[in-house]
Motif scaffolding. Structure first.
Motif, short mmCIF file in Angstrom:
data_model
loop_
_atom_site.label_atom_id
_atom_site.label_comp_id
_atom_site.label_asym_id
_atom_site.label_seq_id
_atom_site.Cartn_x
_atom_site.Cartn_y
_atom_site.Cartn_z
N SER A 66 0.81 -1.22 0.00
CA SER A 66 0.00 0.00 0.00
C SER A 66 0.85 1.27 0.00
CB SER A 66 -0.92 0.01 1.24
OG SER A 66 -0.18 0.28 2.43
N LEU A 67 2.14 1.14 0.24
CA LEU A 67 3.01 2.31 0.33
C LEU A 67 3.34 2.88 -1.05
CD1 LEU A 67 5.49 1.12 3.12
CD2 LEU A 67 3.47 2.57 3.36
N ALA A 68 3.45 4.18 -1.12
CA ALA A 68 3.71 4.86 -2.39
C ALA A 68 5.05 4.45 -3.00
CB ALA A 68 3.66 6.37 -2.20
N ILE A 69 6.02 4.07 -2.15
CA ILE A 69 7.36 3.72 -2.66
C ILE A 69 7.51 2.21 -2.89
CG2 ILE A 69 8.56 5.74 -1.78
CD1 ILE A 69 9.33 4.18 0.69
N TRP A 70 6.39 1.50 -2.93
CA TRP A 70 6.45 0.05 -3.18
C TRP A 70 7.17 -0.26 -4.49
CZ3 TRP A 70 6.01 -4.81 -1.56
CH2 TRP A 70 5.84 -5.80 -2.52
N ASN A 71 6.90 0.49 -5.55
CA ASN A 71 7.51 0.21 -6.85
C ASN A 71 9.03 0.31 -6.80
OD1 ASN A 71 5.05 -0.27 -8.05
ND2 ASN A 71 4.82 1.82 -8.84
N THR A 72 9.55 1.13 -5.89
CA THR A 72 10.99 1.31 -5.78
C THR A 72 11.63 0.23 -4.90
OG1 THR A 72 10.75 3.70 -6.03
CG2 THR A 72 12.83 2.90 -5.10
N PHE A 73 11.01 -0.06 -3.78
CA PHE A 73 11.62 -0.96 -2.79
C PHE A 73 10.90 -2.29 -2.60
CE2 PHE A 73 12.65 3.44 -1.42
CZ PHE A 73 14.04 3.35 -1.47
N GLY A 74 9.80 -2.47 -3.32
CA GLY A 74 8.95 -3.63 -3.09
C GLY A 74 9.63 -4.98 -3.20
N LYS A 75 10.46 -5.15 -4.20
CA LYS A 75 11.09 -6.46 -4.40
C LYS A 75 12.00 -6.84 -3.22
CE LYS A 75 13.22 -9.26 -8.02
NZ LYS A 75 13.78 -9.26 -9.40
N GLY A 76 12.74 -5.85 -2.70
CA GLY A 76 13.58 -6.11 -1.55
C GLY A 76 12.77 -6.36 -0.29
N TRP A 77 11.70 -5.59 -0.12
CA TRP A 77 10.83 -5.77 1.04
C TRP A 77 10.20 -7.16 1.03
CZ3 TRP A 77 7.87 -0.51 0.45
CH2 TRP A 77 8.67 0.53 0.97
N SER A 78 9.67 -7.56 -0.13
CA SER A 78 8.99 -8.86 -0.19
C SER A 78 9.96 -10.00 0.02
CB SER A 78 8.25 -9.01 -1.53
OG SER A 78 9.14 -8.95 -2.62
N ARG A 79 11.21 -9.83 -0.42
CA ARG A 79 12.23 -10.86 -0.17
C ARG A 79 12.50 -10.97 1.32
NH1 ARG A 79 15.89 -8.87 -3.01
NH2 ARG A 79 15.47 -10.04 -4.94
N ARG A 80 12.56 -9.84 2.00
CA ARG A 80 12.79 -9.86 3.45
C ARG A 80 11.65 -10.58 4.17
NH1 ARG A 80 14.68 -4.92 7.42
NH2 ARG A 80 14.22 -5.93 9.41
N VAL A 81 10.42 -10.24 3.83
CA VAL A 81 9.27 -10.87 4.48
C VAL A 81 9.24 -12.37 4.19
CG1 VAL A 81 6.76 -10.92 4.67
CG2 VAL A 81 7.93 -8.73 4.43
N ALA A 82 9.57 -12.74 2.97
CA ALA A 82 9.60 -14.17 2.62
C ALA A 82 10.63 -14.91 3.47
CB ALA A 82 9.93 -14.34 1.13
N ASN A 83 11.79 -14.32 3.64
CA ASN A 83 12.84 -14.96 4.43
C ASN A 83 12.47 -15.04 5.92
OD1 ASN A 83 14.55 -15.43 2.26
ND2 ASN A 83 15.57 -13.46 2.44
N VAL A 84 11.83 -13.98 6.42
CA VAL A 84 11.41 -13.98 7.83
C VAL A 84 10.32 -15.03 8.04
CG1 VAL A 84 10.21 -12.63 9.60
CG2 VAL A 84 12.07 -11.60 8.29
N GLU A 85 9.36 -15.08 7.14
CA GLU A 85 8.29 -16.07 7.26
C GLU A 85 8.87 -17.48 7.26
OE1 GLU A 85 4.21 -17.50 4.93
OE2 GLU A 85 5.86 -16.59 3.80
N ALA A 86 9.78 -17.74 6.32
CA ALA A 86 10.38 -19.08 6.22
C ALA A 86 11.16 -19.43 7.48
CB ALA A 86 11.28 -19.16 4.99
N LYS A 87 11.95 -18.49 7.98
CA LYS A 87 12.74 -18.74 9.18
C LYS A 87 11.82 -18.98 10.38
CE LYS A 87 16.68 -18.47 9.72
NZ LYS A 87 17.76 -19.47 9.74
N ALA A 88 10.79 -18.14 10.52
CA ALA A 88 9.86 -18.29 11.63
C ALA A 88 9.15 -19.65 11.56
CB ALA A 88 8.83 -17.16 11.61
N LEU A 89 8.73 -20.05 10.38
CA LEU A 89 8.06 -21.34 10.21
C LEU A 89 9.02 -22.50 10.52
CD1 LEU A 89 5.94 -20.72 6.99
CD2 LEU A 89 5.06 -21.14 9.29
#
Length: 254
Positions: free
Chosen positions: A148-171
């Protein structure tokens, strides 16, 4: 396991926070929190001059950094009381986007009063819930916020990679190897299906049954309609591909 999770949780957070930087273009590197304002002190392992103007950022040692993370984030989310895995997802989200926001999304997942403060009711609900389901839903809400953030197009790929890694590690802290492999396959299957949908949208239009509705419309309108359908599919494809890769990696190590 939760009592001893601060050290591994912090280690995982710091993987994403990087070392010392002092780029003058970054407002976080200035004590005034604004480009060119105050003193340029930089950011080290996520500890910024804007947030901690009184500190000598570059001189911070690992123990000092750990104590800042413990006091400012871990204690506030009551990390020692949250279930394993849920503590990591809540901690990392809090570091990245604020403790209150992370707590509110956790409370929404757990269906308790939403006030942004992890209290007894939130802890009790977290302990009563399936940790795997909580982690997945919490990370899903985090992704929705980031998109939902305005700067998603700039940083989105890095953010989503971080969340994916955190989710995987937590699981990985609460799952068997078989469960992680199943999670990776599910994410991979979603990515393939969404990628196919995006390809259909770009290659063959929105759909044969919808073609008459587009007839006579200006080209820019048609392009906008196709983009509205295809772009979200492309984003979902990337997100699930990252999730699949991260989950496969922790499954391999399990």
């Amino acid at each position: 396991m939760a009592k001893g999770n601060f050290a591994p949780a912090l280690a995982d957070v710091l993987v994403h926070e990087g070392g010392y930087t002092a780029d003058p273009r970054d407002p976080g590197n200035w004590t005034g929190g604004k480009r060119g304002a105050g003193v340029l002190k930089g950011t080290k392992k996520g500890i910024s001059a804007a947030a901690f103007p009184h500190l000598d950022i570059k001189a911070l040692n690992d123990n000092q950094i750990a104590e800042i993370y413990r006091a400012r984030y871990w204690v506030k989310i009551r990390g020692d009381e949250l279930p394993a895995g849920v503590d990591l997802s809540t901690f990392d989200y809090g570091v990245n986007s604020g403790v209150s926001r992370s707590a509110k999304d956790l409370q929404r997942v757990l269906q308790v009063a939403v006030d942004g403060i992890v209290g007894p009711a939130t802890i009790l609900a977290a302990k009563s819930a399936d940790p795997r389901a909580t982690i997945k839903a919490h990370c899903g809400r985090r992704m929705s916020f980031l998109k939902s953030l305005a700067i998603w197009n700039t940083f989105g790929k890095g953010w989503s990679r971080r969340v994916a890694n955190v989710e995987a590690k937590a699981l990985s802290w609460v799952s068997s190897k078989a469960q992680l492999e199943a999670d990776a396959k599910a994410a991979r299957d979603k990515a393939v299906a969404q990628g196919s949908g995006a390809a259909v949208g770009t290659g063959g239009g929105i759909g044969v049954d919808q073609a008459p509705d587009l007839a006579g419309l200006p080209v820019w309108v048609i392009v906008a309609i196709v983009a509205a359908v295809v772009i979200p599919l492309v984003i979902r494809t990337i997100v699930n591909a990252q999730r699949a890769q991260a989950l496969a990696s922790v499954a391999k190590e399990a």
